[in-house]
Design an enzyme around this catalytic site. Structure first.
Site, PDB file in Angstrom:
ATOM      1  N   TYR A 154       0.902  -1.227  -0.341  1.00  0.00           N
ATOM      2  CA  TYR A 154      -0.047   0.000  -0.060  1.00  0.00           C
ATOM      3  C   TYR A 154       1.194   0.938  -0.516  1.00  0.00           C
ATOM      4  O   TYR A 154       1.268   1.936  -0.368  1.00  0.00           O
ATOM      5  CB  TYR A 154      -1.144  -0.062   1.588  1.00  0.00           C
ATOM      6  CG  TYR A 154      -2.670   1.146   1.511  1.00  0.00           C
ATOM      7  CD1 TYR A 154      -2.922   0.771   0.395  1.00  0.00           C
ATOM      8  CD2 TYR A 154      -2.134   2.031   1.963  1.00  0.00           C
ATOM      9  CE1 TYR A 154      -4.293   2.095   0.063  1.00  0.00           C
ATOM     10  CE2 TYR A 154      -3.097   3.120   1.926  1.00  0.00           C
ATOM     11  CZ  TYR A 154      -3.623   3.326   1.094  1.00  0.00           C
ATOM     12  OH  TYR A 154      -4.993   3.771   1.230  1.00  0.00           O
TER      13      TYR A 154
ATOM     14  N   GLU B  31       2.183   6.909  -7.031  1.00  0.00           N
ATOM     15  CA  GLU B  31       0.489   7.140  -7.441  1.00  0.00           C
ATOM     16  C   GLU B  31       1.243   8.673  -7.256  1.00  0.00           C
ATOM     17  O   GLU B  31       0.944   9.282  -8.605  1.00  0.00           O
ATOM     18  CB  GLU B  31      -0.268   6.755  -7.275  1.00  0.00           C
ATOM     19  CG  GLU B  31      -0.665   5.554  -7.605  1.00  0.00           C
ATOM     20  CD  GLU B  31      -2.523   5.178  -6.374  1.00  0.00           C
ATOM     21  OE1 GLU B  31      -2.877   5.923  -6.311  1.00  0.00           O
ATOM     22  OE2 GLU B  31      -2.153   3.673  -6.221  1.00  0.00           O
TER      23      GLU B  31
END
Length: 226
Positions: A145, A152
């Site tokens: 994660y 991103e």
């Protein structure tokens, strides 16, 4: 009933297809890295499989909305939209960023997380989930994660000079509608939007891990002590 069987069959097929799709994305990524020993061509290699696999995740919002799965449509939308924004509004239109070093790392993190998740969902439908897959489902996120989210944010940040210089997706005044829009500003605000939500989601996932694996770990301990 036939309706329940049809829903069950559809969800099983959907999850198996997405598990296979993300497996192909991971394979293409690792293969390209191994063959070329460079990150610059990875996105082009995986582009079709990545776009198809990630875009099909939109169906998860539909599944939640119509009650096929016990998930919140809003929560599902929030989880799905960030990758779609990065894929279709950041990576796809700005070719220069596709060669960034962080892109293959981000794609690998996405792929491993989704392979585990979709196989877990598929095997849950037939009550055949091995313990390792359950453990992976509720453990791998602890490092995947942060890697995925960091990728991103780095990718979005990387395109800011290009979209600022080109004016891509921006609307300047004067125009007939008398409306202006700055795409770089939108991206900056979008990145800032990650920070209030991410800690809450991460803590929620940690609580889920404790809930699901806590009992299993305790049971294993009792077996060893008996």
């Amino acid at each position: 009933s036939s309706g329940i069987n049809a829903e069950y069959g559809y969800l099983l097929l959907y999850n198996c297809c997405l598990a296979f799709g993300w497996s192909m994305v991971l394979w293409y990524t690792l293969y390209e890295l191994y063959i070329t020993e460079a990150t610059t061509t990875v996105y082009k290699r995986v582009e079709v499989a990545l776009k198809l696999s990630q875009s099909l995740a939109l169906m998860e919002i539909v599944h939640a909305a119509v009650g096929l799965v016990r998930s919140s449509p809003i929560t599902t939308f929030i989880q799905v939209q960030s990758r779609l924004v990065v894929l279709w509004l950041v990576l796809d239109p700005v070719k220069e960023v596709q060669a960034d070093t962080n892109v293959p790392i981000m794609i690998c993190a996405w792929s491993v997380a989704e392979i585990v998740r979709y196989w877990y969902y598929a095997l849950s439908l037939v009550d055949k989930v091995p313990y390792f897959l359950t453990w992976a489902r509720y453990s791998f996120f602890t490092f995947l994660y942060p890697i995925g989210v960091s990728g991103e944010l780095l990718t979005i940040n990387s395109i800011l000079p290009y979209v600022t210089a080109s004016g891509m997706y921006s609307i300047s005044l004067p125009n007939k509608l008398n409306v202006s829009f700055s795409y770089p500003t939108f991206l900056i605000i979008y990145m800032l939007g990650y920070f209030p939500y991410l800690p809450k989601l991460y803590m929620h996932m940690l609580r889920q891990r404790s809930k699901v694996l806590g009992g299993s770990v305790a049971a294993e301990g009792e077996k060893k002590n008996s």
